[in-house]
Design a protein around this motif. Structure first.
Motif, PDB file in Angstrom:
ATOM      1  N   VAL A 260       0.840  -1.207   0.000  1.00  0.00           N
ATOM      2  CA  VAL A 260       0.000   0.000   0.000  1.00  0.00           C
ATOM      3  C   VAL A 260       0.871   1.252   0.000  1.00  0.00           C
TER       4      VAL A 260
ATOM      5  N   ILE B 164      -5.743   8.925   0.843  1.00  0.00           N
ATOM      6  CA  ILE B 164      -5.628   8.152  -0.390  1.00  0.00           C
ATOM      7  C   ILE B 164      -4.800   8.988  -1.359  1.00  0.00           C
TER       8      ILE B 164
ATOM      9  N   GLY C  40      -3.482   5.764  -5.848  1.00  0.00           N
ATOM     10  CA  GLY C  40      -4.537   4.955  -5.252  1.00  0.00           C
ATOM     11  C   GLY C  40      -5.906   5.483  -5.616  1.00  0.00           C
TER      12      GLY C  40
ATOM     13  N   TRP D 133      -9.302   3.889  -7.606  1.00  0.00           N
ATOM     14  CA  TRP D 133     -10.663   4.008  -7.061  1.00  0.00           C
ATOM     15  C   TRP D 133     -11.588   4.716  -8.063  1.00  0.00           C
TER      16      TRP D 133
ATOM     17  N   PHE E 180      -7.478   0.927   3.861  1.00  0.00           N
ATOM     18  CA  PHE E 180      -8.489   0.442   2.922  1.00  0.00           C
ATOM     19  C   PHE E 180      -9.444  -0.581   3.532  1.00  0.00           C
TER      20      PHE E 180
ATOM     21  N   PHE F  90     -14.362   6.114   5.444  1.00  0.00           N
ATOM     22  CA  PHE F  90     -14.068   5.489   4.156  1.00  0.00           C
ATOM     23  C   PHE F  90     -15.036   5.991   3.098  1.00  0.00           C
TER      24      PHE F  90
ATOM     25  N   THR G  99     -14.280   1.492  -0.428  1.00  0.00           N
ATOM     26  CA  THR G  99     -12.850   1.444  -0.724  1.00  0.00           C
ATOM     27  C   THR G  99     -12.202   0.178  -0.162  1.00  0.00           C
ATOM     28  N   ARG G 100     -12.956  -0.631   0.566  1.00  0.00           N
ATOM     29  CA  ARG G 100     -12.488  -1.958   0.975  1.00  0.00           C
ATOM     30  C   ARG G 100     -12.143  -2.808  -0.256  1.00  0.00           C
TER      31      ARG G 100
ATOM     32  N   MET H  35     -10.476  -1.878  -2.671  1.00  0.00           N
ATOM     33  CA  MET H  35      -9.058  -1.644  -2.970  1.00  0.00           C
ATOM     34  C   MET H  35      -8.191  -2.668  -2.249  1.00  0.00           C
ATOM     35  N   GLY H  36      -8.530  -2.948  -0.994  1.00  0.00           N
ATOM     36  CA  GLY H  36      -7.797  -3.969  -0.254  1.00  0.00           C
ATOM     37  C   GLY H  36      -7.944  -5.330  -0.895  1.00  0.00           C
TER      38      GLY H  36
END
Length: 488
Positions: A20, A37, A41, A45, A162, A168, A275-276, A278-279
């Protein structure tokens, strides 16, 4: 650069944090539990957001925006809802600051207390349904299909970039319907939209299913989810869609006059991803050398690097290739920085997960070729200059498909069917992943398994077949298998 990343096998959590930060996706902020962010990144998104927004609009939804602040009394109107979120709410109590008496700074003005406290939005069902009361009067107003792109705050004690942060970004859909059947159809339709996005764009395979009563969204009658499996064998809830029944309509008195001139409560859904994702994207594909991105979500799909450094001839060829690729809707960057060596640039773009790299060198050009490297397999190939654009376009599709297949293969080999408690525990400890096992349907057993193993029921798969068996823990009768896993 890769040496700065902790290997997955050594410490998966640190590996994730390293990626990250080293790939320039996000960083911790001065506000506890919140993140910044970074531009790269956020560019990823934005691509996620743009595609999802298209898919929402294709299914008839419109975007709107509702207030960040929610009167505390609104949350009290739906008992299950307030109970589910009460411990996570940030509360605004005052509306003004003043200079401290000793002049050392500002303090809250005790005279400026709000008559009613405001909750910083943890989710928007209450404020939206209070609004819908004024928007809906007749069957002609239905269905009402609204989505909002927003930020929310849930006061998490243990945060992770994330995956779990106090604030978030997300989208939340809120729809109203004339019948229960229409609302249920909507909830399932949006689960399908999420699954299609995850698999076709993120190259992240998911299992569609319903949540148990214990795992449902606070205030929902049914919660449908998509569950993904990460490389460390833990599950990630990647999106949820909720059939709310008439709970919120009754709480906020949202009625409509039907075609038969009867006054009835509307039926509701809500659904969201954040944005979870992204993880999930990072943990599904990345490796010990950095980020790996599926081409459909990569901000830079192709990078062109003149070797050993830019000059007029190399730049001209690079510009022509860029123009031809952009005409095919491929995003391209030419790296003209003459202060960095090619090797450093290669490592940098590998860390950033750029799917395809084109190296244009003098020696190769003398033979009429360029070097193409793909990020997913690290393979390199020499390609004739005149064939480069065609090869790259095909390669992007191949990389997208390869990442999906690789993730599917991983999930397949890490999904285990067990019928015995000892096997359940052994698989969980030694292999991880999804465990397909019988459950007796009681919350008591579900919570006991969680207490003993930290594994939860991720979902009751939609495509499961009726199968008589015995609960893996209690031994009581079971009519079907569910998916267990430890999860983020």
């Amino acid at each position: 650069m890769a040496k700065e990343i902790t290997p997955r096998a050594e410490n998966y959590s640190q590996w994730y944090n390293d990626i990250v930060k080293k790939a320039g996706l996000a960083e911790h902020s001065a506000v506890r539990g919140c993140m910044v962010i970074k531009p790269y990144g956020f560019a990823i998104w934005e691509k996620m957001q743009a595609q999802l927004d298209r898919m929402f609009k294709e299914t008839g939804h419109m975007n709107a925006y509702f207030p960040l602040f929610i009167p505390k009394s609104f949350l009290s109107k739906e008992a299950d809802h307030v109970e589910g979120f009460a411990k996570e709410c940030a509360v605004v109590t005052h509306y003004r600051l003043k200079q401290s008496d000793d002049g050392s700074g500002v303090v809250v003005d005790p005279e400026a207390r709000l008559e009613e406290e405001l909750i910083v939005r943890p989710t928007s069902e209450t404020i939206i349904w209070n609004t819908y009361r004024d928007w809906i009067t007749s069957y002609r107003d239905l269905p009402l299909l609204i989505n909002q792109w927003a930020n929310v705050v849930r006061w998490e004690m243990r945060t992770r970039l994330f995956l779990r942060t106090a604030e978030f970004l997300w989208q939340e859909g809120h729809t109203a319907h004339a019948t229960s059947e229409e609302a249920m159809e909507e909830a399932l339709r949006m689960q399908d939209v999420y699954a299609q996005f995850a698999e076709e764009h993120m190259a992240m395979p998911v299992v569609k299913g319903s949540k148990t009563a214990n795992e449902r969204f606070a205030g929902a009658v049914e919660t449908f989810a998509i569950e993904a499996l990460m490389q460390d064998g833990k599950a990630l809830q990647a999106g949820t869609s909720h059939f709310l029944g008439q709970n919120f309509a009754k709480a906020f008195d949202v009625k409509y006059v039907s075609e038969s001139n009867q006054e009835e409560y509307v039926w509701a859904t809500s659904w969201g991803v954040s944005t979870r994702l992204m993880g999930g994207l990072i943990m599904t594909h990345s490796d010990d050398d950095g980020l790996v991105l599926p081409p459909k979500l990569a901000p830079i799909q192709v990078v062109i690097v003149p070797i050993p450094k830019p000059d007029e001839e190399l730049n001209e060829i690079a510009a022509r290739l860029k123009e031809e690729l952009q005409a095919l809707n491929v995003s391209v960057k030419i790296d003209l920085d003459d202060k960095k060596r090619p090797g450093f640039k290669f490592a940098e773009y590998e860390m950033m997960g750029v799917p395809v790299r084109i190296g244009i060198g003098k020696r190769d050009l003398a033979q009429g070729v360029v070097e193409i490297a793909r990020r997913d397999t690290k393979e390199k190939m020499s390609v004739k200059v005149e064939e480069c654009v065609t090869v790259v376009r095909q390669l992007l599709d191949e990389i997208q498909n390869n990442l999906m297949q690789k993730a599917l293969d991983f999930r397949s080999t890490h999904t285990t069917q067990v019928d015995d408690w000892d096997d359940f525990v052994n698989v969980l400890e030694e292999k991880g992943g999804f465990i397909s096992a019988h459950w007796d349907g009681t919350t008591e057993t579900e919570l006991k398994i969680k207490e003993l193993t930290k594994a939860t029921i991720r979902c009751i798969p939609q495509d499961q077949q009726a199968e008589q068996g015995k609960c893996v823990l209690s031994g009581k009768p079971s009519s079907g298998r569910v998916l267990f896993a430890r999860a983020y």
